[in-house]
Motif scaffolding. Structure first.
Motif, PDB file in Angstrom:
ATOM      1  N   SER A 241       0.833  -1.210   0.000  1.00 28.10           N
ATOM      2  CA  SER A 241       0.000   0.000   0.000  1.00 28.10           C
ATOM      3  C   SER A 241       0.864   1.255   0.000  1.00 28.10           C
ATOM      4  O   SER A 241       0.577   2.221  -0.728  1.00 28.10           O
ATOM      5  CB  SER A 241      -0.921   0.002   1.220  1.00 28.10           C
ATOM      6  OG  SER A 241      -1.745  -1.140   1.232  1.00 28.10           O
ATOM      7  N   THR A 242       1.927   1.238   0.809  1.00 29.20           N
ATOM      8  CA  THR A 242       2.839   2.388   0.842  1.00 29.20           C
ATOM      9  C   THR A 242       3.512   2.584  -0.506  1.00 29.20           C
ATOM     10  O   THR A 242       3.624   3.716  -1.000  1.00 29.20           O
ATOM     11  CB  THR A 242       3.903   2.179   1.933  1.00 29.20           C
ATOM     12  OG1 THR A 242       3.262   1.959   3.184  1.00 29.20           O
ATOM     13  CG2 THR A 242       4.819   3.396   2.043  1.00 29.20           C
ATOM     14  N   TYR A 245       1.046   3.949  -3.189  1.00 28.01           N
ATOM     15  CA  TYR A 245       0.732   5.360  -2.955  1.00 28.01           C
ATOM     16  C   TYR A 245       1.853   6.272  -3.466  1.00 28.01           C
ATOM     17  O   TYR A 245       1.616   7.191  -4.262  1.00 28.01           O
ATOM     18  CB  TYR A 245       0.491   5.588  -1.463  1.00 28.01           C
ATOM     19  CG  TYR A 245       0.295   7.042  -1.080  1.00 28.01           C
ATOM     20  CD1 TYR A 245      -0.899   7.695  -1.367  1.00 28.01           C
ATOM     21  CD2 TYR A 245       1.308   7.750  -0.434  1.00 28.01           C
ATOM     22  CE1 TYR A 245      -1.086   9.027  -1.018  1.00 28.01           C
ATOM     23  CE2 TYR A 245       1.132   9.079  -0.085  1.00 28.01           C
ATOM     24  CZ  TYR A 245      -0.058   9.707  -0.379  1.00 28.01           C
ATOM     25  OH  TYR A 245      -0.226  11.023  -0.044  1.00 28.01           O
ATOM     26  N   CYS A 277      11.021   8.154  -0.905  1.00 34.48           N
ATOM     27  CA  CYS A 277      10.135   7.859   0.222  1.00 34.48           C
ATOM     28  C   CYS A 277      10.056   6.360   0.518  1.00 34.48           C
ATOM     29  O   CYS A 277      10.155   5.953   1.685  1.00 34.48           O
ATOM     30  CB  CYS A 277       8.736   8.418  -0.058  1.00 34.48           C
ATOM     31  SG  CYS A 277       8.605  10.211   0.161  1.00 34.48           S
ATOM     32  N   VAL A 278       9.863   5.535  -0.508  1.00 32.83           N
ATOM     33  CA  VAL A 278       9.694   4.094  -0.285  1.00 32.83           C
ATOM     34  C   VAL A 278      10.954   3.459   0.308  1.00 32.83           C
ATOM     35  O   VAL A 278      10.865   2.739   1.308  1.00 32.83           O
ATOM     36  CB  VAL A 278       9.259   3.389  -1.585  1.00 32.83           C
ATOM     37  CG1 VAL A 278       9.271   1.876  -1.399  1.00 32.83           C
ATOM     38  CG2 VAL A 278       7.867   3.848  -1.988  1.00 32.83           C
ATOM     39  N   VAL A 281      11.136   4.599   4.046  1.00 32.67           N
ATOM     40  CA  VAL A 281      10.097   4.175   4.982  1.00 32.67           C
ATOM     41  C   VAL A 281      10.026   2.659   5.121  1.00 32.67           C
ATOM     42  O   VAL A 281       9.745   2.135   6.218  1.00 32.67           O
ATOM     43  CB  VAL A 281       8.729   4.737   4.517  1.00 32.67           C
ATOM     44  CG1 VAL A 281       7.594   4.188   5.362  1.00 32.67           C
ATOM     45  CG2 VAL A 281       8.734   6.251   4.571  1.00 32.67           C
ATOM     46  N   SER A 282      10.293   1.900   4.053  1.00 28.27           N
ATOM     47  CA  SER A 282      10.048   0.454   4.045  1.00 28.27           C
ATOM     48  C   SER A 282      10.788  -0.318   5.143  1.00 28.27           C
ATOM     49  O   SER A 282      10.195  -1.220   5.749  1.00 28.27           O
ATOM     50  CB  SER A 282      10.380  -0.121   2.668  1.00 28.27           C
ATOM     51  OG  SER A 282      11.718   0.115   2.311  1.00 28.27           O
ATOM     52  N   LEU A 285       8.809   0.025   8.360  1.00 28.88           N
ATOM     53  CA  LEU A 285       7.563  -0.734   8.308  1.00 28.88           C
ATOM     54  C   LEU A 285       7.817  -2.210   8.583  1.00 28.88           C
ATOM     55  O   LEU A 285       7.076  -2.854   9.341  1.00 28.88           O
ATOM     56  CB  LEU A 285       6.897  -0.567   6.940  1.00 28.88           C
ATOM     57  CG  LEU A 285       6.318   0.801   6.592  1.00 28.88           C
ATOM     58  CD1 LEU A 285       5.750   0.785   5.177  1.00 28.88           C
ATOM     59  CD2 LEU A 285       5.250   1.201   7.589  1.00 28.88           C
TER      60      LEU A 285
END
Length: 313
Positions: A241-242, A245, A277-278, A281-282, A285
């Protein structure tokens, strides 16, 4: 330096530092699990390659872009520019492919043994290594043409026919050639995105159907217990989902950059921020949803508190 440039430079720096530290911490976590003899999942190898791909994106895109914002806009080598763009594109593609592989293999893992695809549950672990290497090779072959369009800015003799990327530039081509190149470079990403969405729908549907079937044999007062497969499924769904987006937003801005022959410096920077960003952030998460990380953290807290307690006694 203008206030806007300073703000964007700080954002680049924070994304790069936080992302590299996060991926390095996740890699150390998997190394510790390997040497402590903990039970490893079949998808852990995919996660390690995802960490490597994320690190490539952050180091080959975040670091030079940060230096460009803070004033060092010239890499004194065409080869350096071409290599950085090539490694960034390969890392980005492998990152997308790794998330896609995680989704597909997780669907196979949670598939009931009585289903038609039960045979894949036994064979799937054997195809993890070939799938990863195929992903790397495919991305190298697809992105091999990308460095041919990139040049260093230090030897630009005619900047009027160049598209500025901060520390490097690309030569303008005719619209047909640009469209064909964009279609070729986007084809693996579109295929991976389609597989992710297909796998995500199955990851939602399979647990729901299983819960509906066993609902009548469970009592209302029975506490809900989450299996490792259930936690892994929720983690991968959150990761997908991240990715979807930020990938959608990044694709919109990349399309805008492709439409403009001379994109603004602000548009270039926003596109880079979304692209980072991915990989930033990943890892957080993945660590936040991994119970092994929590166990290692609490074990470390206990070990650090024990000497203090003994000294006080």
């Amino acid at each position: 330096m203008a206030g806007t440039d300073l703000t964007i430079g700080v954002i680049f720096l924070m994304q790069t530092v936080v992302g590299v530290l996060g991926n390095f911490s996740l890699l150390c976590h998997h190394i510790i699990l390997h040497f402590t003899g903990s039970r490893l999942r079949s998808t852990d190898l995919i996660l390690k390659h995802l960490i490597v791909a994320n690190s490539l994106v952050l180091l080959c895109k975040g670091v030079p872009q940060t230096m460009a914002v803070f004033g060092w806009k010239h890499i004194h080598s065409d080869f350096g520019c071409k290599l950085l763009f090539f490694l960034h594109r390969v890392g980005r593609g492998v990152s997308i492919g790794s998330i896609c592989l995680l989704s597909v293999f997780q669907v196979i893992t949670i598939t009931p043994w009585k289903s038609r695809c039960a045979a894949l549950k036994v064979k799937a672990p054997k195809y993890i290594v070939p799938s990863i290497f195929l992903c790397w090779i495919l991305q190298m072959l697809v992105n091999f043409i990308f460095p041919l369009r990139i040049n260093g800015k230090w030897n630009d003799k005619n900047n009027t026919n160049k598209k500025d990327f901060g520390y490097c530039s690309s030569i303008h081509h005719d619209k047909i050639q640009q469209s064909l190149s964009a279609a070729l470079l986007s084809l693996p990403d579109v295929l991976c995105l389609g597989l992710m969405l297909w796998a995500s729908s199955f990851m939602v549907f399979i647990p729901y159907r299983h819960k509906h079937r066993v609902q009548h044999i469970r009592r209302a007062d029975t506490p809900t217990k989450f299996s490792p497969e259930s936690r892994a499924t929720k983690t991968i769904l959150l990761l997908v989902s991240t990715f979807v987006y930020f990938y959608t937003l990044s694709s919109i801005f990349q399309l805008m950059m492709a439409l403009f022959d001379y994109p603004s410096w602000f548009l270039v920077n926003i596109t880079v921020i979304l692209a980072l960003c991915v990989p930033t952030v990943s890892p957080f998460l993945l660590m936040s949803c991994d119970c092994n990380v929590h166990r290692l953290y609490f074990a470390w807290i206990r070990n650090t508190k024990s000497p203090t307690i003994m000294r006080n006694v």
